[in-house]
Design a protein around this motif. Structure first.
Motif, PDB file in Angstrom:
ATOM      1  N   SER A  30      55.642 -24.123  48.523  1.00 59.85           N
ATOM      2  CA  SER A  30      56.250 -25.144  49.368  1.00 59.85           C
ATOM      3  C   SER A  30      56.965 -26.214  48.560  1.00 59.85           C
ATOM      4  O   SER A  30      57.813 -26.917  49.081  1.00 59.85           O
ATOM      5  CB  SER A  30      55.186 -25.791  50.261  1.00 59.85           C
ATOM      6  OG  SER A  30      54.194 -26.409  49.458  1.00 59.85           O
ATOM      7  N   SER A  31      56.620 -26.342  47.279  1.00 57.90           N
ATOM      8  CA  SER A  31      57.264 -27.349  46.438  1.00 57.90           C
ATOM      9  C   SER A  31      58.263 -26.727  45.471  1.00 57.90           C
ATOM     10  O   SER A  31      58.565 -27.307  44.429  1.00 57.90           O
ATOM     11  CB  SER A  31      56.208 -28.137  45.660  1.00 57.90           C
ATOM     12  OG  SER A  31      55.456 -27.258  44.833  1.00 57.90           O
ATOM     13  N   ASP A  33      62.111 -24.568  45.072  1.00 54.65           N
ATOM     14  CA  ASP A  33      63.309 -23.977  45.660  1.00 54.65           C
ATOM     15  C   ASP A  33      63.109 -22.464  45.680  1.00 54.65           C
ATOM     16  O   ASP A  33      62.504 -21.898  44.759  1.00 54.65           O
ATOM     17  CB  ASP A  33      64.538 -24.299  44.813  1.00 54.65           C
ATOM     18  CG  ASP A  33      64.838 -25.775  44.730  1.00 54.65           C
ATOM     19  OD1 ASP A  33      65.723 -26.150  43.936  1.00 54.65           O
ATOM     20  OD2 ASP A  33      64.186 -26.565  45.453  1.00 54.65           O
ATOM     21  N   TRP A  53      63.312 -27.217  48.200  1.00 55.62           N
ATOM     22  CA  TRP A  53      62.020 -27.493  48.797  1.00 55.62           C
ATOM     23  C   TRP A  53      61.953 -28.871  49.413  1.00 55.62           C
ATOM     24  O   TRP A  53      61.246 -29.101  50.389  1.00 55.62           O
ATOM     25  CB  TRP A  53      60.914 -27.349  47.747  1.00 55.62           C
ATOM     26  CG  TRP A  53      60.882 -28.468  46.746  1.00 55.62           C
ATOM     27  CD1 TRP A  53      61.562 -28.540  45.571  1.00 55.62           C
ATOM     28  CD2 TRP A  53      60.133 -29.686  46.836  1.00 55.62           C
ATOM     29  NE1 TRP A  53      61.294 -29.724  44.932  1.00 55.62           N
ATOM     30  CE2 TRP A  53      60.416 -30.444  45.676  1.00 55.62           C
ATOM     31  CE3 TRP A  53      59.260 -30.210  47.787  1.00 55.62           C
ATOM     32  CZ2 TRP A  53      59.838 -31.691  45.455  1.00 55.62           C
ATOM     33  CZ3 TRP A  53      58.691 -31.455  47.564  1.00 55.62           C
ATOM     34  CH2 TRP A  53      58.989 -32.174  46.410  1.00 55.62           C
ATOM     35  N   ARG A  72      63.112 -21.714  55.749  1.00 54.14           N
ATOM     36  CA  ARG A  72      61.761 -21.582  55.203  1.00 54.14           C
ATOM     37  C   ARG A  72      60.734 -22.172  56.150  1.00 54.14           C
ATOM     38  O   ARG A  72      61.042 -23.086  56.918  1.00 54.14           O
ATOM     39  CB  ARG A  72      61.662 -22.237  53.823  1.00 54.14           C
ATOM     40  CG  ARG A  72      61.860 -23.734  53.798  1.00 54.14           C
ATOM     41  CD  ARG A  72      62.021 -24.228  52.349  1.00 54.14           C
ATOM     42  NE  ARG A  72      60.852 -23.904  51.532  1.00 54.14           N
ATOM     43  CZ  ARG A  72      60.853 -23.909  50.210  1.00 54.14           C
ATOM     44  NH1 ARG A  72      61.959 -24.206  49.546  1.00 54.14           N
ATOM     45  NH2 ARG A  72      59.764 -23.635  49.528  1.00 54.14           N
ATOM     46  N   ASN A  74      57.193 -23.645  55.355  1.00 55.63           N
ATOM     47  CA  ASN A  74      56.265 -23.960  54.273  1.00 55.63           C
ATOM     48  C   ASN A  74      54.798 -23.697  54.619  1.00 55.63           C
ATOM     49  O   ASN A  74      54.075 -23.158  53.789  1.00 55.63           O
ATOM     50  CB  ASN A  74      56.458 -25.398  53.813  1.00 55.63           C
ATOM     51  CG  ASN A  74      57.727 -25.565  52.992  1.00 55.63           C
ATOM     52  OD1 ASN A  74      58.246 -24.601  52.425  1.00 55.63           O
ATOM     53  ND2 ASN A  74      58.246 -26.774  52.936  1.00 55.63           N
TER      54      ASN A  74
END
Length: 125
Positions: A30-31, A33, A53, A72, A74
């Motif tokens: 999640s953190s 790219d 991200w 996305r 996350n």
């Protein structure tokens, strides 16, 4: 160690659509790219799209701009690639990867790691 698993590929007629998924396991992405690349038979792997991200900014290769959409989720540790208006030249194995290094060119493949096994997209004319 992060592992990516791509899915959603298949055979589709020109003008059709597919939705590819890439789910990460092992650690959260999640953190990071996240990017999609593709490799057609006899050709080098090429950049398709990336999503950042922090703000979810998206970047696309000129050849897919306006037809493909990267997104996305996350909480699900998943990145998607919506493929619309497909053309025979989109036929390739599609891979997702994590962008581990922030360089000046978002399309630089060596800045990505944790490649999945890929999913085949075949577009018939």
């Amino acid at each position: 160690q992060v592992q990516m698993v791509e899915s959603g590929g298949g055979l589709v007629q020109a003008g059709g659509s597919l939705r590819l998924s890439c789910t990460a396991s092992g650690r959260t992405v999640s953190s990071a790219d996240m990017g999609w690349f593709r490799q057609a038979p006899g050709k080098e792997r090429e950049f398709v799209a990336t999503i950042t991200w922090s703000r979810g900014r998206t970047y696309y290769a000129n050849s897919v701009k306006g037809r493909f959409t990267i997104s996305r989720d996350n909480p699900k540790n998943t990145v998607y690639l919506q493929l619309n208006s497909l053309k025979p030249e989109d036929t390739a194995v599609y891979y997702c990867a994590r962008r581990r290094r922030i360089g000046p060119d978002i399309a630089t493949m060596v800045d990505y790691d944790c490649w999945g096994q890929g999913t085949q997209v075949t577009v018939s004319s």
